[in-house]
Design an enzyme around this catalytic site. Structure first.
Site, PDB file in Angstrom:
ATOM      1  N   LYS A 109       7.539  -4.571  17.557  1.00 25.63           N
ATOM      2  CA  LYS A 109       8.685  -3.666  17.514  1.00 25.63           C
ATOM      3  C   LYS A 109       9.843  -4.168  18.354  1.00 25.63           C
ATOM      4  O   LYS A 109      11.006  -3.940  18.015  1.00 25.63           O
ATOM      5  CB  LYS A 109       8.275  -2.256  17.950  1.00 25.63           C
ATOM      6  CG  LYS A 109       7.393  -1.569  16.926  1.00 25.63           C
ATOM      7  CD  LYS A 109       7.408  -0.077  17.098  1.00 25.63           C
ATOM      8  CE  LYS A 109       6.622   0.599  15.998  1.00 25.63           C
ATOM      9  NZ  LYS A 109       6.562   2.054  16.196  1.00 25.63           N
ATOM     10  N   LYS A 195       0.841  -4.240   2.292  1.00 22.01           N
ATOM     11  CA  LYS A 195       0.373  -2.857   2.236  1.00 22.01           C
ATOM     12  C   LYS A 195       1.490  -1.900   1.834  1.00 22.01           C
ATOM     13  O   LYS A 195       2.671  -2.225   1.976  1.00 22.01           O
ATOM     14  CB  LYS A 195      -0.291  -2.441   3.553  1.00 22.01           C
ATOM     15  CG  LYS A 195       0.591  -2.380   4.750  1.00 22.01           C
ATOM     16  CD  LYS A 195      -0.208  -1.868   5.942  1.00 22.01           C
ATOM     17  CE  LYS A 195       0.741  -1.549   7.082  1.00 22.01           C
ATOM     18  NZ  LYS A 195       0.123  -1.063   8.286  1.00 22.01           N
ATOM     19  N   LYS A 198       6.704   2.285   4.030  1.00 21.74           N
ATOM     20  CA  LYS A 198       8.035   2.833   3.831  1.00 21.74           C
ATOM     21  C   LYS A 198       9.097   1.798   4.190  1.00 21.74           C
ATOM     22  O   LYS A 198      10.093   1.653   3.506  1.00 21.74           O
ATOM     23  CB  LYS A 198       8.181   4.065   4.720  1.00 21.74           C
ATOM     24  CG  LYS A 198       9.451   4.823   4.477  1.00 21.74           C
ATOM     25  CD  LYS A 198       9.327   6.200   5.086  1.00 21.74           C
ATOM     26  CE  LYS A 198      10.577   6.916   5.303  1.00 21.74           C
ATOM     27  NZ  LYS A 198      11.771   6.891   4.819  1.00 21.74           N
TER      28      LYS A 198
END
Ligand code: TRP
Length: 333
Positions: A109, A195, A198
């Site tokens: 992140k 996978k 979003k």
């Protein structure tokens, strides 16, 4: 009864990867455990965010979770239980700097943030797993159902609990175990090598609240052969369609199509139709339930404030004991 705890960040919609991979399992666990599920809005502040959107997303996720079958009594909103952040400060002193620096979620992140507008990385993002440890330990949870990507955070949680116990000379915190239930990892229908997610973009996920027409279109165009298949093996795209059929509970269709596959008779169009029917049925049910719930949002908000207050009682009890053990002053105001 053993206690299960899990939490989810309020970021937008829920897709079938979230549902089959986590929320469906949470719903089931409600019948065999005492379950507590949190919408973790404090965690959502660790990356650049919009305050208005945060509040909207928090309530939206609450409606969505209830529509999917989570009982309102089992749900709380993290920031309504401020003891989480209090325990997290205490835990900062029992968390190893080196270990927290090594968290892969932080590395991923912070990498994402670096490429953002001003390259800002917050201390909150770094401290994220310590707050997560507080979420878990404040309820003395026995089991935490999470995916493989959270294994490291659970490991850290146990280390913090152990160091705390050593400091206070007492086995105060139970070391929580990860509940790795067999949940399917659903892939993107547009690109079965990744996978369902979003962040990858619209065509890489199917919302559990999607219209039937959208579901049918997405499944119809699902990639069945991405050119990654070895001779005699089922392609990842076809596997993914079978996974979704199984996860939807359509076992008769699943078994019959699987035997077609084994005998070389399977038509992909038939498989796709089966999957589209299964997901449409689910989504129609979810949408009907959501419409019912959101017809009286005030009532839901009232319920969740009450359930958060009831769950907070457990957290307050823990904080009181922790402060005593740590040498902090406890006063009842
Ligand atoms: N970090 C988790 C995730 O990204 C969310 C989370 C926050 C969590 N606190 C938790 C999960 C406590 C389980 C228990 O999915």
């Amino acid at each position: 009864m053993k206690r299960v705890l899990s939490c989810i960040q309020p970021t937008g919609d829920l897709h079938y990867g979230n549902y089959f991979g986590a929320v469906q399992n949470w719903v089931k666990l409600q019948s065999s455990y005492e379950t507590i599920y949190g919408v973790v809005d404090y965690h959502a502040m660790t990356m650049p965010y919009n305050p208005k959107k945060l509040r909207e997303n928090t309530w939206e996720l609450i409606y969505n979770l209830i529509a999917l079958g989570i009982k309102p009594d089992n749900l709380f909103i993290q920031s309504l239980v401020p003891e989480h952040s209090e325990l997290s400060w205490i835990f900062n002193n029992f968390a190893s700097m080196g270990r927290v620096e090594n968290m892969t979620q932080f590395k991923d992140k912070s990498q994402q943030s670096k490429s953002g507008k001003d390259g800002f990385i917050s201390v909150g993002l770094f401290d994220y797993p310590v707050l997560q440890a507080a979420d878990i330990l404040i309820y003395k949870a026995d089991f935490v159902p999470v995916g493989e990507d959270q294994r490291q955070h659970l490991e850290l949680t146990r280390e913090i609990a152990q160091r705390f116990n050593n400091q206070v000379g007492k086995e105060y915190f139970v070391l929580p175990e990860t509940l790795f239930t067999e949940t399917p990892k659903i892939r993107s229908t547009a690109d079965p090598s990744r996978k369902m997610s979003k962040s990858a973009g619209e065509k890489h996920n199917i919302s559990v609240f999607a219209d039937e027409a959208v579901i049918r279109k997405r499944i119809k165009s699902a990639v069945t052969d991405a050119g990654d298949t070895k001779e005699g093996e089922m392609s990842s795209g076809v596997q993914n369609l079978f996974e979704m059929l199984k996860a939807s509970g359509e076992m008769d269709t699943y078994n019959s199509l699987m035997s077609d596959y084994d005998s070389g008779q399977l038509k992909y169009s038939t498989l796709k139709e089966g999957v589209a029917d299964a997901l449409s049925n689910l989504s129609n049910t979810f949408n009907a339930k959501k419409a019912e719930i959101t017809a009286d949002k005030k009532e839901v908000k009232y319920q969740i404030k009450n359930s958060s207050a009831a769950i907070r009682k457990i957290a307050q009890e823990t904080i009181k004991e922790v402060k005593d053990l740590c040498g902090l002053i406890n006063v009842k105001f």
